[in-house]
Scaffold this motif. Structure first.
Motif, PDB file in Angstrom:
ATOM      1  N   PRO A   1      10.448  -7.967  -5.325  1.00  9.80           N
ATOM      2  CA  PRO A   1      10.010  -6.738  -4.656  1.00  9.80           C
ATOM      3  C   PRO A   1      10.527  -5.509  -5.402  1.00  9.80           C
ATOM      4  O   PRO A   1      11.548  -5.544  -6.084  1.00  9.80           O
ATOM      5  CB  PRO A   1      10.629  -6.859  -3.262  1.00  9.80           C
ATOM      6  CG  PRO A   1      10.860  -8.319  -3.065  1.00  9.80           C
ATOM      7  CD  PRO A   1      11.185  -8.870  -4.420  1.00  9.80           C
ATOM      8  N   ASN A   2       9.774  -4.439  -5.262  1.00 14.01           N
ATOM      9  CA  ASN A   2      10.100  -3.143  -5.889  1.00 14.01           C
ATOM     10  C   ASN A   2       9.938  -3.149  -7.401  1.00 14.01           C
ATOM     11  O   ASN A   2      10.361  -2.201  -8.064  1.00 14.01           O
ATOM     12  CB  ASN A   2      11.521  -2.689  -5.529  1.00 14.01           C
ATOM     13  CG  ASN A   2      11.685  -2.367  -4.062  1.00 14.01           C
ATOM     14  OD1 ASN A   2      10.707  -2.206  -3.333  1.00 14.01           O
ATOM     15  ND2 ASN A   2      12.925  -2.282  -3.612  1.00 14.01           N
ATOM     16  N   ASP A   3       9.338  -4.197  -7.954  1.00 15.01           N
ATOM     17  CA  ASP A   3       9.045  -4.159  -9.385  1.00 15.01           C
ATOM     18  C   ASP A   3       7.970  -3.109  -9.677  1.00 15.01           C
ATOM     19  O   ASP A   3       8.057  -2.393 -10.676  1.00 15.01           O
ATOM     20  CB  ASP A   3       8.579  -5.535  -9.871  1.00 15.01           C
ATOM     21  CG  ASP A   3       9.745  -6.451 -10.189  1.00 15.01           C
ATOM     22  OD1 ASP A   3      10.900  -5.999 -10.061  1.00 15.01           O
ATOM     23  OD2 ASP A   3       9.508  -7.611 -10.552  1.00 15.01           O
ATOM     24  N   GLU A   4       6.976  -3.032  -8.801  1.00 19.12           N
ATOM     25  CA  GLU A   4       5.904  -2.052  -8.983  1.00 19.12           C
ATOM     26  C   GLU A   4       5.246  -1.755  -7.644  1.00 19.12           C
ATOM     27  O   GLU A   4       4.923  -2.672  -6.888  1.00 19.12           O
ATOM     28  CB  GLU A   4       4.854  -2.573  -9.966  1.00 19.12           C
ATOM     29  CG  GLU A   4       3.777  -1.538 -10.313  1.00 19.12           C
ATOM     30  CD  GLU A   4       2.734  -2.095 -11.260  1.00 19.12           C
ATOM     31  OE1 GLU A   4       2.634  -1.591 -12.392  1.00 19.12           O
ATOM     32  OE2 GLU A   4       2.006  -3.036 -10.858  1.00 19.12           O
ATOM     33  N   TRP A   5       5.066  -0.452  -7.376  1.00 20.65           N
ATOM     34  CA  TRP A   5       4.311  -0.017  -6.201  1.00 20.65           C
ATOM     35  C   TRP A   5       2.987   0.577  -6.648  1.00 20.65           C
ATOM     36  O   TRP A   5       2.879   1.116  -7.760  1.00 20.65           O
ATOM     37  CB  TRP A   5       5.080   1.045  -5.407  1.00 20.65           C
ATOM     38  CG  TRP A   5       6.352   0.565  -4.772  1.00 20.65           C
ATOM     39  CD1 TRP A   5       6.847  -0.704  -4.764  1.00 20.65           C
ATOM     40  CD2 TRP A   5       7.308   1.376  -4.075  1.00 20.65           C
ATOM     41  NE1 TRP A   5       8.048  -0.758  -4.101  1.00 20.65           N
ATOM     42  CE2 TRP A   5       8.351   0.504  -3.658  1.00 20.65           C
ATOM     43  CE3 TRP A   5       7.398   2.710  -3.748  1.00 20.65           C
ATOM     44  CZ2 TRP A   5       9.461   0.959  -2.936  1.00 20.65           C
ATOM     45  CZ3 TRP A   5       8.487   3.174  -3.040  1.00 20.65           C
ATOM     46  CH2 TRP A   5       9.513   2.302  -2.632  1.00 20.65           C
ATOM     47  N   SER A   6       2.010   0.498  -5.771  1.00 22.82           N
ATOM     48  CA  SER A   6       0.701   1.109  -6.038  1.00 22.82           C
ATOM     49  C   SER A   6       0.436   2.220  -5.040  1.00 22.82           C
ATOM     50  O   SER A   6       0.757   2.089  -3.849  1.00 22.82           O
ATOM     51  CB  SER A   6      -0.411   0.061  -5.945  1.00 22.82           C
ATOM     52  OG  SER A   6      -0.352  -0.825  -7.038  1.00 22.82           O
ATOM     53  N   LEU A   7      -0.176   3.312  -5.520  1.00 21.64           N
ATOM     54  CA  LEU A   7      -0.536   4.446  -4.668  1.00 21.64           C
ATOM     55  C   LEU A   7      -2.028   4.710  -4.799  1.00 21.64           C
ATOM     56  O   LEU A   7      -2.603   4.587  -5.886  1.00 21.64           O
ATOM     57  CB  LEU A   7       0.226   5.710  -5.085  1.00 21.64           C
ATOM     58  CG  LEU A   7       1.689   5.883  -4.666  1.00 21.64           C
ATOM     59  CD1 LEU A   7       2.595   4.918  -5.413  1.00 21.64           C
ATOM     60  CD2 LEU A   7       2.145   7.325  -4.914  1.00 21.64           C
ATOM     61  N   ASP A   8      -2.624   5.081  -3.680  1.00 22.35           N
ATOM     62  CA  ASP A   8      -4.047   5.462  -3.713  1.00 22.35           C
ATOM     63  C   ASP A   8      -4.391   6.196  -2.430  1.00 22.35           C
ATOM     64  O   ASP A   8      -3.674   6.097  -1.425  1.00 22.35           O
ATOM     65  CB  ASP A   8      -4.935   4.228  -3.875  1.00 22.35           C
ATOM     66  CG  ASP A   8      -6.349   4.604  -4.308  1.00 22.35           C
ATOM     67  OD1 ASP A   8      -6.520   5.730  -4.822  1.00 22.35           O
ATOM     68  OD2 ASP A   8      -7.278   3.799  -4.124  1.00 22.35           O
ATOM     69  N   PHE A   9      -5.523   6.917  -2.475  1.00 21.33           N
ATOM     70  CA  PHE A   9      -5.991   7.679  -1.315  1.00 21.33           C
ATOM     71  C   PHE A   9      -7.302   7.098  -0.805  1.00 21.33           C
ATOM     72  O   PHE A   9      -8.142   6.652  -1.582  1.00 21.33           O
ATOM     73  CB  PHE A   9      -6.211   9.155  -1.685  1.00 21.33           C
ATOM     74  CG  PHE A   9      -4.942   9.901  -1.982  1.00 21.33           C
ATOM     75  CD1 PHE A   9      -4.187  10.457  -0.957  1.00 21.33           C
ATOM     76  CD2 PHE A   9      -4.491  10.049  -3.287  1.00 21.33           C
ATOM     77  CE1 PHE A   9      -3.016  11.152  -1.229  1.00 21.33           C
ATOM     78  CE2 PHE A   9      -3.324  10.732  -3.564  1.00 21.33           C
ATOM     79  CZ  PHE A   9      -2.584  11.288  -2.537  1.00 21.33           C
ATOM     80  N   VAL A  10      -7.460   7.111   0.529  1.00 17.20           N
ATOM     81  CA  VAL A  10      -8.707   6.712   1.184  1.00 17.20           C
ATOM     82  C   VAL A  10      -9.216   7.922   1.950  1.00 17.20           C
ATOM     83  O   VAL A  10      -8.442   8.640   2.589  1.00 17.20           O
ATOM     84  CB  VAL A  10      -8.496   5.527   2.145  1.00 17.20           C
ATOM     85  CG1 VAL A  10      -9.824   5.048   2.720  1.00 17.20           C
ATOM     86  CG2 VAL A  10      -7.794   4.383   1.439  1.00 17.20           C
ATOM     87  N   TYR A  11     -10.530   8.130   1.902  1.00 18.79           N
ATOM     88  CA  TYR A  11     -11.139   9.274   2.580  1.00 18.79           C
ATOM     89  C   TYR A  11     -11.850   8.819   3.843  1.00 18.79           C
ATOM     90  O   TYR A  11     -12.452   7.754   3.889  1.00 18.79           O
ATOM     91  CB  TYR A  11     -12.135   9.981   1.658  1.00 18.79           C
ATOM     92  CG  TYR A  11     -11.494  10.678   0.480  1.00 18.79           C
ATOM     93  CD1 TYR A  11     -11.190  12.036   0.534  1.00 18.79           C
ATOM     94  CD2 TYR A  11     -11.181   9.973  -0.679  1.00 18.79           C
ATOM     95  CE1 TYR A  11     -10.597  12.675  -0.547  1.00 18.79           C
ATOM     96  CE2 TYR A  11     -10.574  10.603  -1.764  1.00 18.79           C
ATOM     97  CZ  TYR A  11     -10.293  11.953  -1.686  1.00 18.79           C
ATOM     98  OH  TYR A  11      -9.702  12.572  -2.752  1.00 18.79           O
ATOM     99  N   ASP A  12     -11.772   9.654   4.883  1.00 18.94           N
ATOM    100  CA  ASP A  12     -12.491   9.412   6.132  1.00 18.94           C
ATOM    101  C   ASP A  12     -12.793  10.764   6.762  1.00 18.94           C
ATOM    102  O   ASP A  12     -12.431  11.814   6.202  1.00 18.94           O
ATOM    103  CB  ASP A  12     -11.662   8.528   7.066  1.00 18.94           C
ATOM    104  CG  ASP A  12     -12.515   7.875   8.146  1.00 18.94           C
ATOM    105  OD1 ASP A  12     -13.738   7.715   7.922  1.00 18.94           O
ATOM    106  OD2 ASP A  12     -11.980   7.529   9.207  1.00 18.94           O
ATOM    107  N   ALA A  13     -13.451  10.757   7.915  1.00 14.49           N
ATOM    108  CA  ALA A  13     -13.815  12.008   8.591  1.00 14.49           C
ATOM    109  C   ALA A  13     -13.512  11.892  10.076  1.00 14.49           C
ATOM    110  O   ALA A  13     -13.618  10.810  10.671  1.00 14.49           O
ATOM    111  CB  ALA A  13     -15.285  12.336   8.372  1.00 14.49           C
ATOM    112  N   LEU A  14     -13.127  13.013  10.682  1.00 15.63           N
ATOM    113  CA  LEU A  14     -12.886  13.082  12.118  1.00 15.63           C
ATOM    114  C   LEU A  14     -14.198  13.286  12.866  1.00 15.63           C
ATOM    115  O   LEU A  14     -15.250  13.504  12.266  1.00 15.63           O
ATOM    116  CB  LEU A  14     -11.916  14.223  12.428  1.00 15.63           C
ATOM    117  CG  LEU A  14     -10.558  14.189  11.724  1.00 15.63           C
ATOM    118  CD1 LEU A  14      -9.770  15.450  12.038  1.00 15.63           C
ATOM    119  CD2 LEU A  14      -9.770  12.957  12.120  1.00 15.63           C
TER     120      LEU A  14
END
Length: 230
Positions: free
Chosen positions: A101-114
């Motif tokens: 664990p903690n060898d590599e993290w991934s980041l990303d964004f998801v879009y949605d609408a209210l």
């Protein structure tokens, strides 16, 4: 008999002048006035194209065919040079062999609408070894400083990662974010633009997040979206 000489004499007799003395007279330039107007407007508005200059002429009650307007505009040398955006060229980093664990993290964004139509973004942070979602933050926008605060909160409870895998978004490529990674000695593994498969772990998680949560719920406001997604 020289027929050419006869035809010459006949032409002279009919017109009263020799054919060799005739000269073609150029027709008056019907675009001269339009050219002067375009040049004058172009000096006043140097970043206006021919369509916008045509709108200014129409306001003065002068209407011209758009093809003629474009032709005269080009001949007058008024074409606006377009500044093309420089494309970021990155070389993709191969998927490392993760051992803990903690060898590599991934980041990303998801879009949605209210329900009001306002768009929201969800920041996902995933540990690529354990496939565990470490953070799900919802807001209308994210600045680099906000992203680093979220990562600091995750690091406080489980330690810092050795590397972060992410795309080339402005929040993740800013000077502030790069300085934050450098200060904590965290490597930045950027994927190539247009190749999300190089960040497959978080993309797979985001697909399930959208299918099982975002598409299955209707959020009336930001507060409700944060509660349900959490």
């Amino acid at each position: 008999m020289n027929t050419f000489g006869i035809s010459e004499r006949r032409a002279c007799g009919l017109l009263g002048v020799w054919r060799s003395s005739n000269r073609y007279e150029c027709k008056p330039d019907r675009n001269a006035e339009l050219r002067e107007q375009l040049v004058a407007l172009g000096h006043e508005r140097p970043r206006f194209g021919y369509r916008r200059l045509g709108v200014l002429l129409e306001r003065e009650g002068k209407h011209f065919n758009h093809k003629r307007l474009f032709r005269v505009y080009r001949e007058a040398g008024l074409s606006v040079k377009r500044n093309r955006r420089k494309k970021l060229v990155r070389i993709g980093i191969a998927q490392p062999v993760l051992a803990a664990p903690n060898d590599e993290w991934s980041l990303d964004f998801v879009y949605d609408a209210l329900g009001t139509g306002r768009s929201v973004r969800v920041l996902s942070v995933v540990d690529n070894f354990t496939r565990e979602c470490l953070a799900l933050e919802v807001d209308t926008s994210f600045a680099s400083q906000r992203v680093t605060r979220i990562l600091d909160s995750v690091i406080a409870r489980r330690g810092a990662p050795k590397a972060l895998r992410m795309d080339n978004g402005p929040e993740l490529t800013s000077r502030l974010f790069l300085a934050w990674c450098l200060e904590r000695k965290i490597a930045t593994n950027y994927i190539q633009p247009g190749k999300p498969m190089q960040n497959g772990h978080v993309e797979s998680f985001n697909g399930r997040l959208r299918d099982e949560c975002l598409n299955a719920n209707w959020f009336r406001n930001l507060f409700e979206a944060r509660g349900r997604i959490a």
